[in-house]
Design an enzyme around this catalytic site. Structure first.
Site, mmCIF file in Angstrom:
data_model
loop_
_atom_site.group_PDB
_atom_site.id
_atom_site.type_symbol
_atom_site.label_atom_id
_atom_site.label_comp_id
_atom_site.label_asym_id
_atom_site.label_seq_id
_atom_site.Cartn_x
_atom_site.Cartn_y
_atom_site.Cartn_z
ATOM 1 N N ALA A 147 0.835 -1.212 0.000
ATOM 2 C CA ALA A 147 0.000 0.000 0.000
ATOM 3 C C ALA A 147 0.870 1.263 0.000
ATOM 4 C CB ALA A 147 -0.918 -0.016 1.215
ATOM 5 N N PRO A 148 0.305 2.375 -0.480
ATOM 6 C CA PRO A 148 1.032 3.649 -0.511
ATOM 7 C C PRO A 148 0.747 4.493 0.738
ATOM 8 C CG PRO A 148 -0.999 3.886 -1.728
ATOM 9 C CD PRO A 148 -1.038 2.512 -1.109
ATOM 10 N N TRP A 149 1.307 5.694 0.761
ATOM 11 C CA TRP A 149 1.219 6.535 1.960
ATOM 12 C C TRP A 149 0.107 7.567 1.907
ATOM 13 C CZ3 TRP A 149 1.569 11.075 -0.407
ATOM 14 C CH2 TRP A 149 2.445 11.221 -1.485
ATOM 15 N N LYS A 173 2.054 -4.936 3.386
ATOM 16 C CA LYS A 173 3.179 -4.023 3.641
ATOM 17 C C LYS A 173 2.717 -2.605 3.381
ATOM 18 C CE LYS A 173 6.498 -2.249 1.331
ATOM 19 N NZ LYS A 173 6.506 -0.949 2.047
ATOM 20 N N PRO A 174 2.466 -1.847 4.459
ATOM 21 C CA PRO A 174 2.134 -0.435 4.245
ATOM 22 C C PRO A 174 3.385 0.309 3.792
ATOM 23 C CG PRO A 174 2.218 -0.952 6.604
ATOM 24 C CD PRO A 174 2.554 -2.220 5.866
ATOM 25 N N SER A 227 2.752 3.770 -7.246
ATOM 26 C CA SER A 227 3.064 4.484 -8.483
ATOM 27 C C SER A 227 3.233 3.507 -9.647
ATOM 28 C CB SER A 227 4.346 5.291 -8.298
ATOM 29 O OG SER A 227 5.414 4.402 -8.025
ATOM 30 N N GLU A 248 -3.142 -1.164 -8.776
ATOM 31 C CA GLU A 248 -3.829 0.136 -8.726
ATOM 32 C C GLU A 248 -2.735 1.190 -8.751
ATOM 33 O OE1 GLU A 248 -6.909 0.717 -8.870
ATOM 34 O OE2 GLU A 248 -7.962 -1.058 -8.137
ATOM 35 N N CYS A 282 -4.871 9.783 -6.106
ATOM 36 C CA CYS A 282 -4.649 9.249 -7.455
ATOM 37 C C CYS A 282 -5.756 9.654 -8.413
ATOM 38 C CB CYS A 282 -4.503 7.733 -7.394
ATOM 39 S SG CYS A 282 -5.840 6.968 -6.483
ATOM 40 N N GLU A 382 2.340 12.405 -13.382
ATOM 41 C CA GLU A 382 1.693 12.569 -12.084
ATOM 42 C C GLU A 382 2.672 13.270 -11.145
ATOM 43 O OE1 GLU A 382 1.196 8.961 -9.691
ATOM 44 O OE2 GLU A 382 -0.864 9.593 -9.340
HETATM 45 P P1 NAD Z 1 5.244 4.066 -4.416
HETATM 46 O O1 NAD Z 1 5.014 3.309 -5.670
HETATM 47 O O2 NAD Z 1 6.517 4.776 -4.238
HETATM 48 O O3 NAD Z 1 5.133 3.072 -3.161
HETATM 49 C C1 NAD Z 1 4.001 2.290 -2.933
HETATM 50 C C2 NAD Z 1 4.387 1.106 -2.088
HETATM 51 O O4 NAD Z 1 5.304 0.294 -2.814
HETATM 52 C C3 NAD Z 1 5.078 1.457 -0.770
HETATM 53 O O5 NAD Z 1 4.627 0.574 0.225
HETATM 54 C C4 NAD Z 1 6.535 1.198 -1.098
HETATM 55 O O6 NAD Z 1 7.327 0.873 0.037
HETATM 56 C C5 NAD Z 1 6.423 -0.001 -2.016
HETATM 57 N N1 NAD Z 1 7.565 -0.220 -2.896
HETATM 58 C C6 NAD Z 1 8.468 0.698 -3.346
HETATM 59 N N2 NAD Z 1 9.385 0.080 -4.129
HETATM 60 C C7 NAD Z 1 9.043 -1.236 -4.181
HETATM 61 C C8 NAD Z 1 9.598 -2.361 -4.833
HETATM 62 N N3 NAD Z 1 10.703 -2.275 -5.589
HETATM 63 N N4 NAD Z 1 9.005 -3.559 -4.678
HETATM 64 C C9 NAD Z 1 7.886 -3.674 -3.932
HETATM 65 N N5 NAD Z 1 7.320 -2.646 -3.271
HETATM 66 C C10 NAD Z 1 7.894 -1.426 -3.407
HETATM 67 O O7 NAD Z 1 3.970 5.000 -4.244
HETATM 68 P P2 NAD Z 1 3.715 6.085 -3.112
HETATM 69 O O8 NAD Z 1 4.626 7.219 -3.399
HETATM 70 O O9 NAD Z 1 3.743 5.426 -1.777
HETATM 71 O O10 NAD Z 1 2.188 6.493 -3.388
HETATM 72 C C11 NAD Z 1 1.808 7.386 -4.354
HETATM 73 C C12 NAD Z 1 1.406 6.639 -5.623
HETATM 74 O O11 NAD Z 1 0.329 5.741 -5.339
HETATM 75 C C13 NAD Z 1 0.871 7.582 -6.688
HETATM 76 O O12 NAD Z 1 1.407 7.183 -7.936
HETATM 77 C C14 NAD Z 1 -0.634 7.332 -6.663
HETATM 78 O O13 NAD Z 1 -1.311 7.600 -7.861
HETATM 79 C C15 NAD Z 1 -0.673 5.881 -6.331
HETATM 80 N N6 NAD Z 1 -1.987 5.524 -5.788
HETATM 81 C C16 NAD Z 1 -2.854 4.832 -6.597
HETATM 82 C C17 NAD Z 1 -4.119 4.502 -6.127
HETATM 83 C C18 NAD Z 1 -5.093 3.753 -6.999
HETATM 84 O O14 NAD Z 1 -6.102 3.301 -6.471
HETATM 85 N N7 NAD Z 1 -4.840 3.609 -8.271
HETATM 86 C C19 NAD Z 1 -4.489 4.853 -4.826
HETATM 87 C C20 NAD Z 1 -3.585 5.551 -4.037
HETATM 88 C C21 NAD Z 1 -2.317 5.874 -4.529
#
Ligand code: NAD
Length: 495
Positions: A147-149, A173-174, A227, A248, A282, A382
């Site tokens: 999950a993302p932050w 994994k948050p 992302s 997502e 998002c 984005e």
């Molecule tokens: P991110 O992709 O940087 O991180 C998301 C998650 O992935 C975190 O838990 C992170 O620790 C983990 N992660 C990072 N590198 C990884 C790897 N190599 N392998 C496995 N896991 C890994 O995203 P963010 O910055 O936390 O969140 C913002 C993004 O989330 C934006 O792009 C937003 O659009 C997207 N988002 C999408 C939705 C949706 O429903 N489509 C909802 C909320 C957020």
């Protein structure tokens, strides 16, 4: 100091010896300090989830439903605590946590409690006349969820609930910078009677814990929200094990205003849709396309509203938007705006980090950017901040084509009082959700998920069960004969 992970029904300190400080981005104070999970902690969590799978997958739907109902009650009883913790780890205003994140999450739990008793399949029948076919919808197994932050609690629930309601077990994994409410949920799952090992949380970095989870051979399905670049990496890692993947990903939602639109409604909608959660959403409105006759009035109206938004302390009831999640995110947003400025864009309002009282946090002012070209990065990529770009268009065809000119396809809105324009927009705009005359509202009953590089698969609603269940066809002979009719193809007419 927190253990950081919750595995097999108890907090788990883990073996890495590394800690992460959880920072309140409103003032950069340390809210908590959590142990980071190592790859071997993830391995432990996956084995615990695997061990819990058989019993949980065989629990009667009513049993799963009553545990989820108990979870909803437990979370409702602790809702103010959830509100406070969610706000402290993200900087989002208390008002948003209290009126959106926490009640939305609790509503989701209630929805999935009921939905778990309504898993459906095609009707049983004798399709060939001599076998009764029935469809079983079975859980996939152990789900690795990431999950993302931006909405830590809601995203944790969107990942967890359909999985668990359908009989899977999960390791969640948050984002490592916002694990606190996910850990609270895991504690509340135990208190609600969800058996130990069904819901496990590991607090770890993406590169270590995330990759270990996605690659783990005992993980049957990967469910990722984050992302697009990281989603691509997750998909690559999952390929080796031919794992089921649900992604997502990012968005860059268009906001299309036709020249017959209710201008005031469109202005209000653009400000709310662009600034919710400081634009770290998002589905946030990011690209407004406004038909030429309304263009100037729309820009002026949104600029006035943006300038009147109260940016400030998330704990203050009068605050409309808080800081961004981190200094890093502030730099990212600022970088996009500065590069657009250098390319010749006009900044109608905002365009800078917070100063004065806001200088001590990761604040960025609500910003409107005009005078840009469709192919600029600020229109195409984005940036995840309180920034709206506005471009004019002439014909309806052009407005829709510009809206669709994106690699993303998560959400969009169209603003018009003409029923036929609205119908055309909902059909032709390529996005997983199209709002007409509004932008942002979501409900537990309806699916959320993207087209194109915004990913695939649905969160929320009963559609999410398509991701978290697999269909088994059971075919039962009803003739009782040794020589079945179809054996003719093998035995001809021989006795
Ligand atoms: P991110 O992709 O940087 O991180 C998301 C998650 O992935 C975190 O838990 C992170 O620790 C983990 N992660 C990072 N590198 C990884 C790897 N190599 N392998 C496995 N896991 C890994 O995203 P963010 O910055 O936390 O969140 C913002 C993004 O989330 C934006 O792009 C937003 O659009 C997207 N988002 C999408 C939705 C949706 O429903 N489509 C909802 C909320 C957020």
């Amino acid at each position: 100091m927190l253990d950081g992970s919750f595995i097999g029904g108890a907090s788990y300190a883990g073996s890495s010896g590394e800690m992460i400080e959880i920072i309140d981005p409103a003032n950069f104070s340390v809210v908590a300090s959590c142990a980071l999970a190592s790859a071997s902690d993830v391995d432990h969590a996956v084995h615990v989830a695997r061990a819990a799978f058989t019993d949980w997958s065989r629990a009667a739907p009513g049993e799963r439903a009553s545990a989820l109902n108990a979870l909803a009650s437990r979370m409702a009883a602790r809702s103010e605590e959830y509100v406070a913790v969610e706000t402290s780890q993200t900087g989002k205003p208390l008002r948003l946590s209290r009126e959106f994140d926490v009640p939305g999450s609790i509503d989701n739990v209630s929805f999935f409690a009921g939905a778990s008793r309504n898993l459906e399949g095609k009707a049983s029948a004798e399709w060939d006349g001599v076998h009764t076919s029935l469809i079983r919808r079975e859980p996939v197994g152990v789900v690795g969820s990431i999950a993302p932050w931006n909405y830590p609690l809601q995203m944790a629930m969107w990942k967890m609930l359909p999985a668990v309601a359908a009989g899977n077990t999960i390791v969640l994994k948050p984002a490592e910078i916002t694990p606190l409410t996910s850990i609270m949920v895991a504690e509340d799952c135990m208190a609600a009677g969800i058996p130990a090992g069904v819901v496990n949380v590991v607090c770890g970095t993406g590169l270590v814990a995330g990759e270990a989870l996605v690659s783990h051979p005992q993980v049957d399905m990967v469910s990722f929200t984050g992302s697009t670049p990281v989603g691509r990496r997750v998909m690559e890692l999952a390929t080796a094990g031919i794992k089921r993947v649900h992604l997502e990903l990012g968005g860059k939602a268009p906001f299309v205003v036709f020249d017959d639109a209710d201008l005031d409604a469109a202005i209000q909608g653009a400000a709310a849709g662009a600034l919710i959660n400081s634009g770290q959403d998002c589905t946030a409105a990011t690209r407004a396309y406004v038909q030429r006759p309304l263009y100037q009035a729309f820009c002026d109206g949104v600029a006035d509203l943006f300038a009147a938004i109260t940016v400030g302390n998330p704990l203050d009831d009068s605050t409309d938007i808080g800081p961004l999640i981190s200094k890093r995110q502030q730099e990212r947003v600022s970088g996009f705006v500065e590069r657009a400025r250098a390319q010749g864009a006009q900044i109608l309002t905002g365009g800078s980090i917070g100063t004065g009282d806001l200088a001590g946090g990761a604040y960025y002012l609500p910003t409107i950017v005009t005078g840009v070209e469709q192919d600029w990065e600020i229109v195409q990529q984005e940036l995840f901040g309180p920034v709206l770009v506005v471009l004019p268009f002439d014909s309806d065809d052009e407005g829709i084509a510009l809206a669709n000119d994106s690699v993303f396809g998560l959400a969009a809105s169209a603003w018009t009082r003409d029923i036929f324009r609205g119908l055309r927009a909902q059909r032709e705009i390529k996005a997983g959700c199209v709002w007409i005359n509004d932008h942002i509202p979501i409900v537990s009953e309806m699916p959320h998920g993207g087209f194109g590089q915004s990913g695939f698969g649905k969160d929320m609603s009963t559609y999410s069960f398509d991701e978290y269940t697999q269909i088994k066809h059971v075919s039962m002979d009803i003739t009782g004969e040794s020589r079945k009719p179809w054996h003719r193809t093998i035995f001809s007419e021989k006795g």
